[in-house]
Scaffold this active site. Sequence first.
Site, PDB file in Angstrom:
ATOM      1  N   GLU A 114      39.263  46.872  47.758  1.00 35.02           N
ATOM      2  CA  GLU A 114      40.108  45.789  47.155  1.00 35.02           C
ATOM      3  C   GLU A 114      41.307  45.456  47.940  1.00 35.02           C
ATOM      4  O   GLU A 114      41.959  44.652  47.690  1.00 35.02           O
ATOM      5  CB  GLU A 114      40.448  45.890  45.509  1.00 35.02           C
ATOM      6  CG  GLU A 114      41.597  47.445  45.503  1.00 35.02           C
ATOM      7  CD  GLU A 114      40.815  48.468  45.342  1.00 35.02           C
ATOM      8  OE1 GLU A 114      39.680  48.727  45.987  1.00 35.02           O
ATOM      9  OE2 GLU A 114      41.483  49.627  44.904  1.00 35.02           O
ATOM     10  N   GLY A 154      42.313  56.346  40.152  1.00 38.26           N
ATOM     11  CA  GLY A 154      43.433  56.898  39.158  1.00 38.26           C
ATOM     12  C   GLY A 154      43.843  58.068  39.958  1.00 38.26           C
ATOM     13  O   GLY A 154      43.474  58.543  40.862  1.00 38.26           O
ATOM     14  N   LYS A 197      48.882  35.333  37.898  1.00 34.62           N
ATOM     15  CA  LYS A 197      50.040  34.391  38.262  1.00 34.62           C
ATOM     16  C   LYS A 197      49.407  33.333  39.404  1.00 34.62           C
ATOM     17  O   LYS A 197      49.733  32.034  39.204  1.00 34.62           O
ATOM     18  CB  LYS A 197      50.911  35.145  38.998  1.00 34.62           C
ATOM     19  CG  LYS A 197      52.484  34.179  39.121  1.00 34.62           C
ATOM     20  CD  LYS A 197      52.958  34.326  37.765  1.00 34.62           C
ATOM     21  CE  LYS A 197      54.498  33.785  37.944  1.00 34.62           C
ATOM     22  NZ  LYS A 197      55.243  33.885  36.691  1.00 34.62           N
ATOM     23  N   HIS A 252      39.255  52.082  49.265  1.00 35.80           N
ATOM     24  CA  HIS A 252      39.567  51.174  48.334  1.00 35.80           C
ATOM     25  C   HIS A 252      39.222  49.636  48.820  1.00 35.80           C
ATOM     26  O   HIS A 252      39.671  48.999  49.770  1.00 35.80           O
ATOM     27  CB  HIS A 252      40.943  51.115  48.172  1.00 35.80           C
ATOM     28  CG  HIS A 252      41.501  52.308  47.225  1.00 35.80           C
ATOM     29  ND1 HIS A 252      41.500  52.202  46.063  1.00 35.80           N
ATOM     30  CD2 HIS A 252      41.670  53.545  47.578  1.00 35.80           C
ATOM     31  CE1 HIS A 252      41.965  53.400  45.287  1.00 35.80           C
ATOM     32  NE2 HIS A 252      42.070  54.178  46.497  1.00 35.80           N
ATOM     33  N   CYS A 282      37.222  55.245  44.266  1.00 32.64           N
ATOM     34  CA  CYS A 282      37.982  56.542  44.565  1.00 32.64           C
ATOM     35  C   CYS A 282      37.918  57.381  43.242  1.00 32.64           C
ATOM     36  O   CYS A 282      37.072  58.121  43.353  1.00 32.64           O
ATOM     37  CB  CYS A 282      39.445  56.024  44.649  1.00 32.64           C
ATOM     38  SG  CYS A 282      40.670  57.217  45.177  1.00 32.64           S
ATOM     39  N   TYR A 283      38.827  57.502  42.396  1.00 32.57           N
ATOM     40  CA  TYR A 283      38.686  58.223  41.022  1.00 32.57           C
ATOM     41  C   TYR A 283      37.352  58.007  40.376  1.00 32.57           C
ATOM     42  O   TYR A 283      36.620  58.740  40.041  1.00 32.57           O
ATOM     43  CB  TYR A 283      39.722  58.387  40.329  1.00 32.57           C
ATOM     44  CG  TYR A 283      39.663  59.110  39.166  1.00 32.57           C
ATOM     45  CD1 TYR A 283      40.028  60.429  39.101  1.00 32.57           C
ATOM     46  CD2 TYR A 283      39.321  58.628  38.051  1.00 32.57           C
ATOM     47  CE1 TYR A 283      39.918  61.280  37.798  1.00 32.57           C
ATOM     48  CE2 TYR A 283      39.027  59.329  36.608  1.00 32.57           C
ATOM     49  CZ  TYR A 283      39.524  60.788  36.916  1.00 32.57           C
ATOM     50  OH  TYR A 283      39.318  61.501  35.526  1.00 32.57           O
ATOM     51  N   SER A 290      60.884  27.493  29.457  1.00 32.50           N
ATOM     52  CA  SER A 290      62.136  27.718  30.161  1.00 32.50           C
ATOM     53  C   SER A 290      62.476  27.115  31.415  1.00 32.50           C
ATOM     54  O   SER A 290      63.526  27.613  32.159  1.00 32.50           O
ATOM     55  CB  SER A 290      61.706  29.484  30.494  1.00 32.50           C
ATOM     56  OG  SER A 290      60.817  29.566  31.143  1.00 32.50           O
ATOM     57  N   GLY A 291      61.389  26.485  32.009  1.00 31.93           N
ATOM     58  CA  GLY A 291      61.511  25.938  33.335  1.00 31.93           C
ATOM     59  C   GLY A 291      60.814  26.791  34.288  1.00 31.93           C
ATOM     60  O   GLY A 291      60.676  26.499  35.459  1.00 31.93           O
ATOM     61  N   VAL A 312      57.354  29.117  35.837  1.00 37.38           N
ATOM     62  CA  VAL A 312      56.173  28.852  36.093  1.00 37.38           C
ATOM     63  C   VAL A 312      55.219  28.846  34.924  1.00 37.38           C
ATOM     64  O   VAL A 312      54.451  27.877  34.724  1.00 37.38           O
ATOM     65  CB  VAL A 312      55.410  29.555  37.259  1.00 37.38           C
ATOM     66  CG1 VAL A 312      53.974  29.158  37.457  1.00 37.38           C
ATOM     67  CG2 VAL A 312      56.363  29.633  38.645  1.00 37.38           C
ATOM     68  N   ASP A 313      55.253  29.932  34.109  1.00 38.62           N
ATOM     69  CA  ASP A 313      54.018  30.105  32.971  1.00 38.62           C
ATOM     70  C   ASP A 313      54.564  29.091  32.052  1.00 38.62           C
ATOM     71  O   ASP A 313      53.284  28.475  31.445  1.00 38.62           O
ATOM     72  CB  ASP A 313      54.267  31.572  32.536  1.00 38.62           C
ATOM     73  CG  ASP A 313      54.201  32.492  33.630  1.00 38.62           C
ATOM     74  OD1 ASP A 313      53.730  32.115  34.757  1.00 38.62           O
ATOM     75  OD2 ASP A 313      54.656  33.795  33.379  1.00 38.62           O
ATOM     76  N   SER A 314      55.539  29.036  31.355  1.00 41.91           N
ATOM     77  CA  SER A 314      55.888  27.935  30.153  1.00 41.91           C
ATOM     78  C   SER A 314      55.720  26.758  30.863  1.00 41.91           C
ATOM     79  O   SER A 314      55.191  25.892  29.981  1.00 41.91           O
ATOM     80  CB  SER A 314      57.250  28.319  29.614  1.00 41.91           C
ATOM     81  OG  SER A 314      58.218  28.026  30.508  1.00 41.91           O
TER      82      SER A 314
END
Length: 509
Positions: A169, A53, A365, A167, A80-81, A221-222, A224-226
Amino acid sequence: MEKILVLDFGGQYNQLIARRVRDNNVYAEILPCTTPIEEIRSRGYKGIIFTGGPNSVYDESSPHYAKEILDLGVPVLGICYGCQLISWMRGGEVKTAPVSEYGKIEVTADTKSLLFKGIPEKSIVWMSHTDYIAKVPEGFSVIGTTDDCPCAAMENRAENIYAVQFHPEVTHSEYGKQLLHNFLYVICHCSGDWVMDDFIENTVAALREKIGDKKVILGLSGGVDSSVAAGLLSRAVGKQLTCVFVDQGLMRKDEGDFVEKTFTSLFDMRFVRVNCQEEFLSKLKGVTDPEEKRKIIGTEFYNVFWNEIRKEADKGFFAQGTIYPDCIESGKGDADVIKTHHNRVKMPEDIEFEGVIEPLCDLFKDEVRAVGEKLGIPKELVWRQPFPGPGLGVRIIGEITAEKVKILQEADAIFRDEMAKTGYEKQLSQFFAVLPDVKTVGVMGDHRTYDHLIALRAVTTDNFMTADWAQIPYDLLAKVSNRITNEVDHVNRVVYDITSKPPGTVEWE
Ligand code: XMP
């Protein structure tokens, strides 16, 4: 399912931490640092990670946390923080470091610590801090140092509390992946039960149970998610699912037909397509302001969409392709809104549903894409590059007309075709053509022309918050330019956008 909590103190890599945990087949969820301790206790985590943070722990206004969290008996890793916070909570000393460390730094680790199991004594880590732990709290010992940081890592083995100033990650930390693996498997004793096959099976079963014999409506919508949400729902309830696809005529060339063909041939569902380019263009007539265009396109889209849904006699549930990053409440308030984007849909009051279903609301995603591939959705859709909700509407600068849409669709299709043929598209995060509101003088044969300009835009980026313009080879650009000026009527000039974000944005509007 075993779960890890990522307690968010406002650091920029917080989503990345959760994703790295999930890469290890362990489910991670992010909660803001304002979450009450009782709630955390009741959720039964296998481990807790305090994120980084931007604050200093010794400032009164900085985000702190109830000290009891360290007494829950759940292993904790501070980053970190988060590392400094653990020190501060347990009475150690944190102050401004005489030398701030930023970037790749060599750390010397105590390889006997469970956290550093299998990691060499000396390795490179990513540091970004101006405060440091000057004195570790009682019960803790230092397990890592750098030239300028006397406590780059510490542990309290008896209580299973670990903390690192760096970090793990980010990929710049050479053994960060191993360190997180150690925390999850050696310290928290996770078994790794977060796998995508199980996710599909469990989600389909849960959707069947929730939906029963009712109907479900999904706005497709065409994107990826929908698309992936549609695939999952179709697998769960087949024809009880109705997908409503509003084609506002601002999609890329032939895209509407492709979406329709894919979903009607691959999946069992009712597919309703609404073609409404004319209505959209009449609403947009004479409008040139980017935000006003966005607003009109967004409002008109939902008018058409909800009107279509009003026609459905039996509505049942309303499904959305909301994904995890859309749902996370950040630890530190909202970032500035530069442009209006849409995530969750606001429902009109006169339409009543049985409830809302968001089958992807736990996924990042890349996990959504993995599910999409397993469901057999074509690669073109699963790996589709981002496409703004307002579509080509924000890539036609100035007034939008049917003629301009056609010109842009043709030029964009050529750009995509060449990038696909050479395989260069794999190196790009996003690329497209733009039609600026500019005409320039040219010459074709013996004739003077005064016609449209096409701009090409291609970027590479990890997260779309910042982006670099892509250094596409000149011969490839030459080929695209040549084809566009030869094959697309009313275009006599092509330029390439060499602006990074910032100061530019990815889209032109
Ligand atoms: P900018 O232009 O803000 O774009 O740098 C960052 C990413 O977001 C996409 N984008 C949108 N996506 N609705 C969307 O769903 C929008 O209104 C919108 N505007 C930009 C853009 O394509 C890029 O990937």
